[in-house]
Design an enzyme around this catalytic site. Structure first.
Site, PDB file in Angstrom:
ATOM      1  N   CYS A 104       2.705  15.852 -10.315  1.00  0.00           N
ATOM      2  CA  CYS A 104       2.199  16.934 -10.216  1.00  0.00           C
ATOM      3  C   CYS A 104       1.398  16.705  -8.687  1.00  0.00           C
ATOM      4  O   CYS A 104       0.309  16.404  -8.813  1.00  0.00           O
ATOM      5  CB  CYS A 104       1.591  17.735 -11.007  1.00  0.00           C
ATOM      6  SG  CYS A 104       0.652  19.213 -10.661  1.00  0.00           S
ATOM      7  N   CYS A 107      -1.997  18.415  -9.014  1.00  0.00           N
ATOM      8  CA  CYS A 107      -3.056  17.666  -9.887  1.00  0.00           C
ATOM      9  C   CYS A 107      -3.625  16.398  -9.388  1.00  0.00           C
ATOM     10  O   CYS A 107      -4.802  16.252  -9.780  1.00  0.00           O
ATOM     11  CB  CYS A 107      -2.151  17.263 -11.223  1.00  0.00           C
ATOM     12  SG  CYS A 107      -1.270  18.525 -12.212  1.00  0.00           S
TER      13      CYS A 107
END
Length: 179
Positions: A104, A107
């Site tokens: 991600c 993230c």
């Protein structure tokens, strides 16, 4: 975070030369370009074009492999499906859980912010990271449909949810509400 760079000479199939006509006088400064090798799963190569002087008739295109590794130890403990109840729900102090995944991009953007806040709030709130790929049951139980998602728990009860990569001030303000 530490970044490591290593270079190596690529296989002959990747080496190439750029020839310049003898009548052309070109003066190019060294330029670097990056490309991703499809067969490498994201490994980047650095391509450098050497300087060409007035007397030189050949410019060499050089490639090198860039190995970029980052420290993965963040200092924030990991929680998973089996440790969720004991570490989060039964905690005596407020708990912040960062739901993330290694693939991600957002993230990765918010990770340094969460790490900074974990250091700043040491002793006031516990921080944990939950990898949604490794522990899918807990995110599903709490309705996590997008990552990064950060949840704050107080005495085992979910009090707040922050979805997406947000600024440090936003996270700090949310944390301060529960201290």
């Amino acid at each position: 975070m530490a970044a490591f760079t290593c270079t190596c000479r690529p296989p002959i199939s990747l080496r190439s030369e750029m020839r310049i006509a003898s009548s052309t006088t070109v003066s190019l400064s060294t330029r670097q370009m990056f490309s991703v090798l499809p067969e490498s799963g994201g490994l980047r190569t650095r391509v450098s074009l050497s300087s060409v002087s007035k007397n030189s008739k050949v410019s060499r295109l050089r490639r090198g492999v860039i190995c970029e590794a980052q420290e993965t130890a963040t200092g924030i403990p990991v929680v998973n499906d089996s440790t969720w109840e004991s570490l989060v729900l039964k905690a005596d102090e407020p708990v912040l859980v960062d739901f993330w995944a290694p693939w991600c991009g957002p993230c990765k953007m918010i990770d340094p912010i969460v790490n900074e806040l974990a250091q700043e709030y040491t002793g006031k709130i516990k921080f944990y990271k939950l990898n949604t790929d490794d522990s899918p049951a807990t995110p599903s139980q709490y309705g996590v449909r997008s990552i990064p998602t950060i949840m704050i728990f107080v005495k085992g009860e979910k009090k707040d949810t922050i979805i997406g990569a947000v600024p440090k001030l936003t996270l700090a303000t949310k944390i301060d509400k529960f201290l």
